[in-house]
Write a protein that holds these residues in place. Structure first.
Motif, PDB file in Angstrom:
ATOM      1  N   PHE A 121       0.816  -1.214   0.000  1.00 47.44           N
ATOM      2  CA  PHE A 121       0.000   0.000   0.000  1.00 47.44           C
ATOM      3  C   PHE A 121       0.852   1.267   0.000  1.00 47.44           C
ATOM      4  O   PHE A 121       0.508   2.248  -0.662  1.00 47.44           O
ATOM      5  N   ALA A 122       1.940   1.255   0.749  1.00 44.74           N
ATOM      6  CA  ALA A 122       2.792   2.451   0.814  1.00 44.74           C
ATOM      7  C   ALA A 122       3.376   2.784  -0.555  1.00 44.74           C
ATOM      8  O   ALA A 122       3.452   3.953  -0.952  1.00 44.74           O
ATOM      9  N   THR A 123       3.787   1.753  -1.300  1.00 52.75           N
ATOM     10  CA  THR A 123       4.333   1.954  -2.645  1.00 52.75           C
ATOM     11  C   THR A 123       3.277   2.514  -3.583  1.00 52.75           C
ATOM     12  O   THR A 123       3.511   3.463  -4.338  1.00 52.75           O
ATOM     13  N   GLY A 142      -7.388   3.871  -0.299  1.00 51.71           N
ATOM     14  CA  GLY A 142      -7.642   4.075   1.121  1.00 51.71           C
ATOM     15  C   GLY A 142      -8.634   3.074   1.674  1.00 51.71           C
ATOM     16  O   GLY A 142      -8.442   2.518   2.763  1.00 51.71           O
ATOM     17  N   ARG A 143      -9.700   2.839   0.934  1.00 52.64           N
ATOM     18  CA  ARG A 143     -10.701   1.866   1.372  1.00 52.64           C
ATOM     19  C   ARG A 143     -10.094   0.466   1.470  1.00 52.64           C
ATOM     20  O   ARG A 143     -10.337  -0.273   2.433  1.00 52.64           O
ATOM     21  N   GLU A 144      -9.301   0.101   0.473  1.00 50.97           N
ATOM     22  CA  GLU A 144      -8.679  -1.216   0.473  1.00 50.97           C
ATOM     23  C   GLU A 144      -7.702  -1.351   1.636  1.00 50.97           C
ATOM     24  O   GLU A 144      -7.636  -2.394   2.293  1.00 50.97           O
ATOM     25  N   ALA A 145      -6.939  -0.296   1.887  1.00 53.77           N
ATOM     26  CA  ALA A 145      -5.974  -0.331   2.991  1.00 53.77           C
ATOM     27  C   ALA A 145      -6.690  -0.521   4.325  1.00 53.77           C
ATOM     28  O   ALA A 145      -6.242  -1.308   5.175  1.00 53.77           O
ATOM     29  N   TYR A 146      -7.789   0.179   4.530  1.00 49.38           N
ATOM     30  CA  TYR A 146      -8.557   0.008   5.765  1.00 49.38           C
ATOM     31  C   TYR A 146      -9.062  -1.428   5.895  1.00 49.38           C
ATOM     32  O   TYR A 146      -9.057  -2.007   6.990  1.00 49.38           O
ATOM     33  N   GLU A 147      -9.517  -2.007   4.802  1.00 46.88           N
ATOM     34  CA  GLU A 147     -10.028  -3.378   4.827  1.00 46.88           C
ATOM     35  C   GLU A 147      -8.950  -4.361   5.282  1.00 46.88           C
ATOM     36  O   GLU A 147      -9.251  -5.372   5.912  1.00 46.88           O
ATOM     37  N   HIS A 148      -7.686  -4.042   4.966  1.00 47.26           N
ATOM     38  CA  HIS A 148      -6.581  -4.919   5.339  1.00 47.26           C
ATOM     39  C   HIS A 148      -5.903  -4.491   6.646  1.00 47.26           C
ATOM     40  O   HIS A 148      -4.855  -5.012   7.005  1.00 47.26           O
ATOM     41  N   GLY A 149      -6.513  -3.548   7.346  1.00 43.37           N
ATOM     42  CA  GLY A 149      -5.979  -3.162   8.644  1.00 43.37           C
ATOM     43  C   GLY A 149      -4.901  -2.113   8.627  1.00 43.37           C
ATOM     44  O   GLY A 149      -4.323  -1.794   9.676  1.00 43.37           O
ATOM     45  N   ASN A 150      -4.592  -1.547   7.455  1.00 47.15           N
ATOM     46  CA  ASN A 150      -3.555  -0.513   7.375  1.00 47.15           C
ATOM     47  C   ASN A 150      -4.216   0.854   7.508  1.00 47.15           C
ATOM     48  O   ASN A 150      -4.565   1.510   6.533  1.00 47.15           O
ATOM     49  N   ARG A 151      -4.375   1.307   8.754  1.00 51.19           N
ATOM     50  CA  ARG A 151      -5.075   2.561   9.017  1.00 51.19           C
ATOM     51  C   ARG A 151      -4.270   3.777   8.572  1.00 51.19           C
ATOM     52  O   ARG A 151      -4.839   4.805   8.188  1.00 51.19           O
ATOM     53  N   THR A 152      -2.950   3.680   8.650  1.00 49.38           N
ATOM     54  CA  THR A 152      -2.102   4.826   8.290  1.00 49.38           C
ATOM     55  C   THR A 152      -2.286   5.208   6.828  1.00 49.38           C
ATOM     56  O   THR A 152      -2.598   6.357   6.500  1.00 49.38           O
TER      57      THR A 152
END
Length: 247
Positions: A121-123, A142-152
């Motif tokens: 996600f960071a990349t 952003g939505r996908e990151a939240y789904e995978h627990g990456n809140r940052t």
């Protein structure tokens, strides 16, 4: 005797050091795995086979192979070859090579190999910061990151989309503050005025979803029996709820 005693003391010190070092390495490795798992369950490498220590070879489909590996923390990844319906599970992964018709998926990035089709996600965020002026892809990321627990990354991507005037992102953030859809994992507290301001500004620009959300929020604020009545103590109803949206 003194020399022997000194050797024993030094030996004990060394054993303690090695034990502490081993524990630190285990913690470090666990942390890396946890971070990788948060970002993506598996990194996907199409047309790829793995070189490493394999732990099993099974006649399973790609989906079955993935499910088996997912359920076992000791599985570092797998590859699947359509010809022969061959699934290989790996204890550790050293490298990879291209192979048409095969697919590999791993818990961690394969060092020195091509980028996976779903990079970290960071990349992806860093790339979209430079290219996604409208914010649509940032919002999706952003939505996908939240789904995978990456809140940052989830928060950074959606907030940047909102800064770029993406109306769907602005509404999404407003709903985090809205008493009716409050997202405790994303913002520090309910704020009906923040939500109303975003709805109001977008409604004035002709956004029908924002108009509807503002109208329903105003009705809720005027309902003394509302479940959310305690959230409207300092609500600026005269600003957001009076008058016409199209003056």
């Amino acid at each position: 005797m003194r020399y022997v005693s000194e050797q024993m003391v030094e030996g004990l010190k060394m054993r303690r050091f090695l034990k502490m070092l081993g524990a630190a390495l285990i913690i470090s490795a666990s942390t890396v795995v946890a971070v990788e798992a948060q970002e993506a369950e598996f990194f996907k490498y199409p047309d790829t086979v793995i070189n490493g220590i394999d732990s099993a070879q099974l006649p399973k489909s790609l989906d079955e192979c993935r499910k088996i590996c997912t359920s076992r923390s000791g599985c570092a990844g797998f590859d699947y070859t359509e010809k022969g319906n061959k699934c290989r599970m790996f204890l550790s992964i050293g490298s990879a090579k291209e192979s048409t018709g095969s697919a590999a998926e791993t818990r961690a990035l394969i060092s020195g190999y091509k980028e996976p089709s779903n990079p970290p996600f960071a990349t992806r965020f860093e790339k979209l910061k430079q290219t996604d002026d409208k914010g649509d892809q940032l919002l999706a990321l952003g939505r996908e990151a939240y789904e995978h627990g990456n809140r940052t990354i989830g928060s950074q991507a959606i907030n940047l989309a909102a800064e770029r005037k993406n109306q769907d992102a602005i509404i999404e953030i407003a709903k985090w503050y809205d008493p009716r859809t409050y997202a405790a994992d994303r913002v520090s507290g309910v704020d009906a005025n923040k939500a109303a301001r975003s709805y109001f500004e977008l409604a004035m620009q002709g956004n029908p979803q924002a108009n509807s959300l503002l109208a329903s929020l105003c009705r809720e604020a005027n309902d003394s029996s509302s479940t959310y009545s305690s959230s409207f103590g300092s609500f600026l109803g005269s600003t957001y709820c009076e008058g016409s949206i199209s003056p």
